[in-house]
Write a protein that holds these residues in place. Sequence first.
Motif, PDB file in Angstrom:
ATOM      1  N   ILE A  99       0.747  -1.019   0.058  1.00 39.42           N
ATOM      2  CA  ILE A  99       0.114  -0.020   0.145  1.00 39.42           C
ATOM      3  C   ILE A  99       0.865   1.351  -0.173  1.00 39.42           C
ATOM      4  CG2 ILE A  99      -1.989   1.361   1.434  1.00 39.42           C
ATOM      5  CD1 ILE A  99      -2.665  -1.430   2.682  1.00 39.42           C
ATOM      6  N   ASP A 100       0.476   2.095  -1.039  1.00 32.24           N
ATOM      7  CA  ASP A 100       1.332   3.299  -1.039  1.00 32.24           C
ATOM      8  C   ASP A 100       0.612   4.332   0.270  1.00 32.24           C
ATOM      9  OD1 ASP A 100       2.281   6.033  -1.209  1.00 32.24           O
ATOM     10  OD2 ASP A 100       1.230   6.096  -3.546  1.00 32.24           O
ATOM     11  N   VAL A 101       1.747   4.753   1.199  1.00 29.43           N
ATOM     12  CA  VAL A 101       1.286   5.692   2.223  1.00 29.43           C
ATOM     13  C   VAL A 101       1.778   6.843   2.207  1.00 29.43           C
ATOM     14  CG1 VAL A 101       0.400   3.702   3.654  1.00 29.43           C
ATOM     15  CG2 VAL A 101       2.552   4.510   3.873  1.00 29.43           C
ATOM     16  N   SER A 102       2.215   7.498   0.770  1.00 35.88           N
ATOM     17  CA  SER A 102       2.891   8.755   0.929  1.00 35.88           C
ATOM     18  C   SER A 102       2.009   9.934   0.891  1.00 35.88           C
ATOM     19  CB  SER A 102       3.767   8.592  -0.612  1.00 35.88           C
ATOM     20  OG  SER A 102       2.620   8.555  -1.722  1.00 35.88           O
ATOM     21  N   GLY A 103       2.213  11.118   0.718  1.00 34.57           N
ATOM     22  CA  GLY A 103       1.489  12.366   1.078  1.00 34.57           C
ATOM     23  C   GLY A 103       0.286  12.365  -0.050  1.00 34.57           C
ATOM     24  N   ALA A 133      -9.745 -19.340   3.430  1.00 33.03           N
ATOM     25  CA  ALA A 133      -9.136 -19.750   4.567  1.00 33.03           C
ATOM     26  C   ALA A 133      -7.815 -20.419   4.253  1.00 33.03           C
ATOM     27  CB  ALA A 133      -9.870 -20.755   5.393  1.00 33.03           C
ATOM     28  N   GLU A 134      -7.535 -21.025   3.101  1.00 33.48           N
ATOM     29  CA  GLU A 134      -6.387 -21.528   2.684  1.00 33.48           C
ATOM     30  C   GLU A 134      -5.335 -20.679   2.081  1.00 33.48           C
ATOM     31  OE1 GLU A 134      -9.510 -22.588  -0.659  1.00 33.48           O
ATOM     32  OE2 GLU A 134      -9.526 -22.287   1.550  1.00 33.48           O
ATOM     33  N   ASP A 135      -5.968 -19.336   1.887  1.00 35.59           N
ATOM     34  CA  ASP A 135      -4.907 -18.424   1.300  1.00 35.59           C
ATOM     35  C   ASP A 135      -3.883 -17.804   2.434  1.00 35.59           C
ATOM     36  OD1 ASP A 135      -6.231 -18.604  -1.253  1.00 35.59           O
ATOM     37  OD2 ASP A 135      -7.611 -16.808  -0.712  1.00 35.59           O
ATOM     38  N   GLN A 136      -2.808 -17.513   1.880  1.00 36.61           N
ATOM     39  CA  GLN A 136      -1.851 -16.778   3.046  1.00 36.61           C
ATOM     40  C   GLN A 136      -1.517 -15.296   2.659  1.00 36.61           C
ATOM     41  OE1 GLN A 136       1.075 -19.419   5.348  1.00 36.61           O
ATOM     42  NE2 GLN A 136       1.308 -20.361   3.139  1.00 36.61           N
ATOM     43  N   PHE A 137      -1.402 -14.433   3.565  1.00 39.01           N
ATOM     44  CA  PHE A 137      -1.227 -13.081   3.286  1.00 39.01           C
ATOM     45  C   PHE A 137      -0.445 -12.302   4.295  1.00 39.01           C
ATOM     46  CE2 PHE A 137      -4.447 -12.498   6.187  1.00 39.01           C
ATOM     47  CZ  PHE A 137      -4.589 -11.318   6.656  1.00 39.01           C
ATOM     48  N   SER A 138      -0.005 -10.905   3.839  1.00 42.81           N
ATOM     49  CA  SER A 138       0.667 -10.131   4.648  1.00 42.81           C
ATOM     50  C   SER A 138       0.511  -8.969   4.111  1.00 42.81           C
ATOM     51  CB  SER A 138       2.059 -10.412   4.968  1.00 42.81           C
ATOM     52  OG  SER A 138       2.706  -9.656   5.944  1.00 42.81           O
ATOM     53  N   VAL A 139       0.864  -7.663   4.625  1.00 39.64           N
ATOM     54  CA  VAL A 139       0.426  -6.303   4.240  1.00 39.64           C
ATOM     55  C   VAL A 139       1.938  -5.587   4.477  1.00 39.64           C
ATOM     56  CG1 VAL A 139      -0.612  -4.191   4.820  1.00 39.64           C
ATOM     57  CG2 VAL A 139      -1.672  -6.500   4.966  1.00 39.64           C
ATOM     58  N   VAL A 140       2.264  -4.689   3.573  1.00 40.33           N
ATOM     59  CA  VAL A 140       3.452  -3.910   3.466  1.00 40.33           C
ATOM     60  C   VAL A 140       2.928  -2.655   2.992  1.00 40.33           C
ATOM     61  CG1 VAL A 140       5.715  -3.346   2.491  1.00 40.33           C
ATOM     62  CG2 VAL A 140       5.155  -5.699   2.905  1.00 40.33           C
ATOM     63  N   ASP A 141       3.318  -1.335   4.012  1.00 34.99           N
ATOM     64  CA  ASP A 141       2.952   0.126   3.464  1.00 34.99           C
ATOM     65  C   ASP A 141       4.556   0.706   3.378  1.00 34.99           C
ATOM     66  OD1 ASP A 141       3.121   1.626   6.214  1.00 34.99           O
ATOM     67  OD2 ASP A 141       2.371  -0.361   6.514  1.00 34.99           O
ATOM     68  N   PHE A 142       4.283   1.473   2.270  1.00 32.52           N
ATOM     69  CA  PHE A 142       5.663   2.113   1.986  1.00 32.52           C
ATOM     70  C   PHE A 142       5.414   3.779   1.608  1.00 32.52           C
ATOM     71  CE2 PHE A 142       3.866   1.310  -2.125  1.00 32.52           C
ATOM     72  CZ  PHE A 142       4.232   2.203  -3.049  1.00 32.52           C
ATOM     73  N   ASN A 143       6.262   4.599   2.239  1.00 32.77           N
ATOM     74  CA  ASN A 143       6.584   5.798   1.360  1.00 32.77           C
ATOM     75  C   ASN A 143       8.011   5.898   1.073  1.00 32.77           C
ATOM     76  OD1 ASN A 143       7.401   6.324   4.341  1.00 32.77           O
ATOM     77  ND2 ASN A 143       5.630   7.008   4.669  1.00 32.77           N
ATOM     78  N   HIS A 144       8.681   6.807   1.926  1.00 34.01           N
ATOM     79  CA  HIS A 144      10.083   6.599   1.752  1.00 34.01           C
ATOM     80  C   HIS A 144      10.750   5.596   2.605  1.00 34.01           C
ATOM     81  CE1 HIS A 144       8.814   9.751   4.746  1.00 34.01           C
ATOM     82  NE2 HIS A 144      10.146   9.572   5.447  1.00 34.01           N
ATOM     83  N   HIS A 145       9.936   4.875   3.636  1.00 36.46           N
ATOM     84  CA  HIS A 145      10.320   3.918   4.414  1.00 36.46           C
ATOM     85  C   HIS A 145       9.432   2.865   4.198  1.00 36.46           C
ATOM     86  CE1 HIS A 145      12.885   6.482   6.513  1.00 36.46           C
ATOM     87  NE2 HIS A 145      11.995   7.337   7.021  1.00 36.46           N
ATOM     88  N   ILE A 146       9.518   1.686   4.618  1.00 36.01           N
ATOM     89  CA  ILE A 146       8.758   0.451   4.358  1.00 36.01           C
ATOM     90  C   ILE A 146       8.658  -0.131   5.742  1.00 36.01           C
ATOM     91  CG2 ILE A 146       8.865  -1.909   3.518  1.00 36.01           C
ATOM     92  CD1 ILE A 146      10.607  -1.021   1.144  1.00 36.01           C
ATOM     93  N   ARG A 147       7.272  -0.632   5.867  1.00 41.07           N
ATOM     94  CA  ARG A 147       6.821  -1.255   7.215  1.00 41.07           C
ATOM     95  C   ARG A 147       5.938  -2.423   6.784  1.00 41.07           C
ATOM     96  NH1 ARG A 147       3.367   2.074  11.129  1.00 41.07           N
ATOM     97  NH2 ARG A 147       1.946   2.062   9.445  1.00 41.07           N
ATOM     98  N   THR A 148       6.291  -3.412   7.724  1.00 36.73           N
ATOM     99  CA  THR A 148       5.404  -4.658   7.407  1.00 36.73           C
ATOM    100  C   THR A 148       4.446  -4.958   8.660  1.00 36.73           C
ATOM    101  OG1 THR A 148       7.123  -5.780   8.462  1.00 36.73           O
ATOM    102  CG2 THR A 148       7.295  -5.772   6.220  1.00 36.73           C
TER     103      THR A 148
END
Length: 904
Positions: free
Chosen positions: A315-319, A342-357
């Motif tokens: 996800i883009d979380v820039s200004g 239920a059998e799917d696997q997932f995660s979330v990453v958000d980024f601007n000039h930094h990256i968080r998971t």
Amino acid sequence: MNRLTCFLICVFVSETQGFEIPTSGFPEFAEYGNLVELTPGKFQFVPENRRYQRSVSGESGETMEEADQVTLYSYKVQSTITSRMANTVIQTKVVNNSPEPQNVVFDVQIPKGAFISNFSMTVDGTTFTSSIKEKTVGRALYSQARAKGKTAGLVRSRALDMENFKTEVNILPGAKVQFELHYQEVKRRKLGSYEHRLHLQPGRLAKHLEVDVWVIEPQGIKFLHVPDTFDGHFDGVPVISKGRQKAHLSFKPSVAQQRKCSNCSETAVDGELVVMYDVNREEKAGELEVFNGYFVHFFAPENLDPIPKNILFVIDVSGSMWGIKMKQTVEAMKTILDDLRAEDQFSVVDFNHHIRTWRNDLVSATKTQIADAKKYIEKIQPSGGELKLSKIQKNVKQNIRDNISLFSLGIGFDVDYDFLKRLSNENRGIAQRIYGNQDTSSQLKKFYNQVSTPLLRNVQFNYPHLSVSDVTQNSFHNYFGGSEIVVAGKYNPDKLEQLQSIITATSANTELVLETLAEMDDLEDFLSKDKHADPDFTRKLWAYLTINQLLAERSLAPTAAAKRKITKTILQMSLEHHIVTPLTAMVIENEAGDERMLADAPPQDHSCCSGALYYGNKVALSSVPSWVNPSPTPKIPMPVLGARVLEATPPPHVMRVENDPHFIIYLPKNEKNICFNIDSEPGKILNLVSDPESGILVNGQLIGAKKPKNGKLSTYFGTLGFYFQSEDMKIEISTKTITLSRRSRVSVLSWSDTARVINQRVLVSVKKEQTVTITLDKDMSFSVLLHRVWKKHPINVDFLGIYIPPTNKFSPKAHGLIGQFMHEPKIRIFNERPGKVPEKPEASMEVKGHMLTVTRGLQKDYRTDRVFGTEVSCWFVHNSGKGFIDGHYKDYFVPQLYSFLKRP
């Protein structure tokens, strides 16, 4: 075999402006981006020396009211779909029954990605026909006609989910005009069906309105459905006849049925007529059709189970995501997360000039994990951001693996959608725009359902008994549930009795091998018996797929030489198949060749208003000034043979009031911007321009933020009032409506309208959800920008910005917070020195007998970039402009929105 899917949900802001000039029967031209047109039947002030005439015509005694005695005689749409290849013709006939010349505008919507193949126009016996030229040649021919003072203009399509095709002509009393547009497209299968959409918008009652759609499918029609898209108004009007391989839809409402109500003069025909269907696939997964030297291969296996997926949401979380876009992104993520299995696997990453998971590893899509992911997403606060698109593209390419597909969601209208498509195409995925003004949830479900059930990977086609040249495969390296892979190519019929194909694909860990045979005799016999079938459908389909694939390859070309080679091929095919592409233009001219127009393809994916067939009085297009929506490098054609594109920058210097509120006063003689703020209270009305001698007034009423921030309550202009005394005309612009009053007549427009209102000397243009431009006598203009914020924002509110170019048309008595500077005071700025803040130097300014200390700073101009704004350097005057403005800022308070400033 699990598969890792990567969703990129982001917004990229594009500042690129299109080069366009509207068609005109006169030699005056203006940038199309600055011109907004009159909505049919709405908001028109009629000059006092003319009557608003009506005529009566119709069928079976029905009354048809026609403004200005312009009659829409017929409005016809015909579509023929032969094996997914659709050809559509839109034809209108208009008669001018009035004693005065009238403007008629043909403005229709066609599906995004469709190719225009022909356009003709007959005006009072003079016929204009079209030919396809290389773009620079077409523009040169257009420029020649324009240089000679002949009728010339530009008709242009602009992209949303639909594209607009527009041309305008001026017709004499008693004259007739007929427009006819042809376009073609390949129907794409999504979620198990094909959709054919026809945007019907005649703008008024039509004496004859006919829509016919023929569907001819040799494979057999499984079902055909016409959903009710007109809220039950035309219940029983569409007539559907369906056979095993053919179907016909007839939509022919009478004049009475077209009316919004029994005694209404407005038409209810305003929206999309949709035909949904699918073909039979019970016997075989693929259909191979051969005809007239070309073959086309459709492949869409049924009943294969979806496979578990590994999905990483990025996800883009820039200004650029601040406000409504972030809210829409959160809602988007909630919708998608709820659809995980239920059998799917997932995660979330958000980024601007930094990256968080959210999680460092993929986790199972349990209810607990999904709920926790939603909480994480809801707490995201946008800031920072990488803005360089080439850097973003490089970063993605370096970090994404070969077994990962990238799907991009662009939320809102100010998205660089071309970039998102390029990003996804390069990484085995697809892109989708999500429109914020429509039902976001249903759009997301439709997109996610399309890509969430990938059935096959590594689909390969082999034609063992045939040396096939120019084969085009229109796929994304994967097969998605409910969609279809299409392959087309040429073949040599002299060396072939039967065409055979072997398809190899991978589903989970199983290899799938299918053989398909084509039976040409049956197809030829079938098509020959139907007069509506297109005998050229295989060639058109091959050309359509090939050009689209080449355009995608061109955007990803690794070198300039490779790009030139692809460009040459696209150009050759466009000319050979007579279609308008981004490399060609359609020249529309009369038999003598001295009156020309130009149809040009859209260079980028811009948003635009809806199309219509509408009518209005001629207004000099030059009356809309170029500074309203300036672009850094707008392009206009030079009126010479072989003209190149001339690049120029319109005057950027205007008086501006923006934000809370910041005044930016441009002084032309000194070539300096001087800034000051006004800190007051909500409800107060400030005089901006007061010129009692010329009878011109501009006032602004302040509104407050929802609550204080850091102990200070910000104020903004929530309402602006304009008064033109000689016209007895008042214009009130708020964040909700635009109200125009003249004596006892009142017209109310919404910001959701696109309209043009004319009253003798005053022109008011409304550009949907963006700008209101007020022009007086072509040489005095005011522009108001609308700033929308997220409705649930805890602090901010919607507000208005105002832009006024310096002019010498005001009288010497003009005053007000802005008006006093129309007659420029003498200033001297000297002794520049470091300020208290290192990046903000100070200086001394001598003005109006005062010696002031001013600070170098930056303010915002939002005309070219409505999200971030453009930085404007200025010298800032402290204490609410004290010493720079005459007196104290409270001296500029007035009691009413239309009160002139009383000076001592």
